[in-house]
Every structure is written in C-alpha cells, then in structure tokens.
Design a protein around this motif. Sequence first.
Motif, mmCIF file in Angstrom:
data_model
loop_
_atom_site.group_PDB
_atom_site.id
_atom_site.type_symbol
_atom_site.label_atom_id
_atom_site.label_comp_id
_atom_site.label_asym_id
_atom_site.label_seq_id
_atom_site.Cartn_x
_atom_site.Cartn_y
_atom_site.Cartn_z
ATOM 1 N N UNK A 75 0.843 -1.204 0.000
ATOM 2 C CA UNK A 75 0.000 0.000 0.000
ATOM 3 C C UNK A 75 0.877 1.252 0.000
ATOM 4 N N UNK A 76 1.889 1.276 0.871
ATOM 5 C CA UNK A 76 2.791 2.429 0.906
ATOM 6 C C UNK A 76 3.560 2.544 -0.404
ATOM 7 N N UNK A 77 3.987 1.410 -0.947
ATOM 8 C CA UNK A 77 4.697 1.395 -2.232
ATOM 9 C C UNK A 77 3.841 2.095 -3.300
ATOM 10 N N UNK A 78 2.572 1.708 -3.378
ATOM 11 C CA UNK A 78 1.685 2.303 -4.377
ATOM 12 C C UNK A 78 1.473 3.786 -4.159
ATOM 13 N N UNK A 102 11.038 3.427 0.305
ATOM 14 C CA UNK A 102 10.118 3.795 1.385
ATOM 15 C C UNK A 102 9.488 2.571 2.054
ATOM 16 N N UNK A 103 9.600 1.406 1.425
ATOM 17 C CA UNK A 103 8.898 0.232 1.954
ATOM 18 C C UNK A 103 9.801 -0.967 2.247
ATOM 19 N N UNK A 229 14.203 13.360 1.482
ATOM 20 C CA UNK A 229 13.560 13.652 2.765
ATOM 21 C C UNK A 229 12.167 13.044 2.835
ATOM 22 N N UNK A 230 11.418 13.121 1.742
ATOM 23 C CA UNK A 230 10.064 12.543 1.717
ATOM 24 C C UNK A 230 10.120 11.026 1.869
ATOM 25 N N UNK A 231 11.101 10.403 1.229
ATOM 26 C CA UNK A 231 11.229 8.944 1.322
ATOM 27 C C UNK A 231 11.558 8.522 2.747
#
Length: 308
Positions: A75-78, A102-103, A229-231
């Motif tokens: 879900x986070x990946x998407x 991120x995942x 930073x967002x990642x």
Amino acid sequence: MEMVVGVALPFFAVLMCGFLARRLRILDDYGIRGLNAFVYWFALPALLFWRVAETPFARLSDPTFYLVYEGSGLVLYGLVFALVRLVLRRSRAESALAALASSWGNVGYMGVPLLLAAYAPEQSMPAVIATALDNIVLQTLTVAVIESGGGTRGRRLGVLGILRGIFTNPLIVAVIAGFVVAYLELELPSPILGFLALLGPASGPGALFALGATLTGGFGASRDLGLAAKIVIAKLVGLPALMMFTLTLMPLPDDLVEPTLITAALPTAASVFVLAQRYQVLERPIALVVFASHLLAIATLTGLLVLL
C-alpha cells in the motif's frame, strides 16, 4: 538507545571506511563499479538464496503475516509511486526506486539482531520472514516496473522483454530458486552451505562500503534532496503508522505484534542502493536515504521500543 546504537554503529563504521577509501583515493570509480558488480552478481544472490531456502515454506506462505506486513508495504509502495510519478513528475524508474526505498527495510542486517536483543529468539520471526517476502514481492515488482519502461535503455518493452529482464536479474533468480528449495524441503549439501555462508555475508559490508564511497560525491540536485527527505519520512513514520492501522483490521498473535511494528520501522535497506546503482537511477539520493534513515532510526526505533 544503547541496544539500537550497538546494532547501528557497525553499519556506520563500514560506511565510513568506504567514504575514506574514496576520499583518500584508495578506491576509484572503476573500483566502486567492480565492488558493486561483485555484490550484485555474486554476494547478494548467494545471501538471498540462502535466506529464502532456509526459511520453512509454511512461514513463507503464511497468509496472515503476508497480508499484514507485505500488504502494508505494498500500500505504501503504491502511494509513494503515485506521488512521485504524478505529483513530482519523475520517471517510472525513479518512482519505482523511491517507492522501494520507502517500503523495504534493513530487516536482515539490523532487524534480526535488534529483535534478538529485545525479544525472545522465536519473536525474531517477522524480520526473518520479511527478508524473504520483501525480496520476492517488492524487489520483483520494482524490477518489473523498471524493465517495463525499458530499464536504462529508455525504450518500452513488450511482455517478453519485461519477463526477460525479470528472469535475468540475479537477485530475483536467487529468490525464486530459494523458494523452490523451501517448497520441496530440500536439504542443501554442506559444501553448498559452506559456500553460501562464505559468500553471502559479504554482500552487506560490500554494499555499505560502496555506499560510503558514493557519499563523497554529494547527493545531487536540491529536488533530489527533497525527494530523499520525503522517502525517509515515509519509511520511518509512514510505514509503522500504516502497520499499526493494518493490525487493528487483521490482528496477529500477541507475541508477534511488537516485533512486526519494529520490523516496519527499520531504516531503508542498502539493497535498494544496489539496485539504484545497477540501473543508474537516483544513485546519490538513495545513498542519502539509506544513510539518513539509519541515522534517524537510532532515535525513532528507540522511541518506538520505549513506547511499546
């Protein structure tokens, strides 16, 4: 904090060795490429095959843990892929690697030791299974997305081209081979186990050493720093929060809840950097993500352990 620092400090020590080797010109660009080729084609495939093959198939196919842990990761990946692709207007390959960073956590080199230090041995299972699941699902998905856009060649591929790219990737081949061995419950001969035990562990320090050498060149443009930073925020805050929500919908056994949350909160795996270098996409930003997420995780993991 002492427990987390004890696991994290060796990571930074090896990384600093790579940084100094490049800064002092002991290692040049050709040496870095050679080291990454060794990790990508030999050491990391050996480790992945070994880890997956030695994991009981019943654990690899456990639907509950799969849905809770890997479902949250997907879900986070998407979400990250869509954000980077549609809002930040990055390429398909950049979006896929940002989503992977991120995942995909450092479950093998940091997660297992940390859970063994904080909980009973059997409670390290989430990190062990996550090692196999992330490689089977997230890594394969990322390679498929990158290859579907032509990889580093920039031309779109058909289905056969995408499949060729996936099944000629040594990391994916190693995971599939390990999955088959686990399914057939084959016992690996001692010479093969000895070979894997000698070659596989070299992937961690090799990748970290190369990552440290890459940090000497800076981190790219300012927009890459913003993306990094967002990642990092998505990995250290977003995934654990999403995991907590998922656990309210699909509860796990009580003794696995805390280890699963800790596993979700781990910093980005250095293996993401290996893929970034292989495809020559977001190399320095991903290097920064791996470095910064491990540095910040000393505080976030300590806080989560205290909270739990």
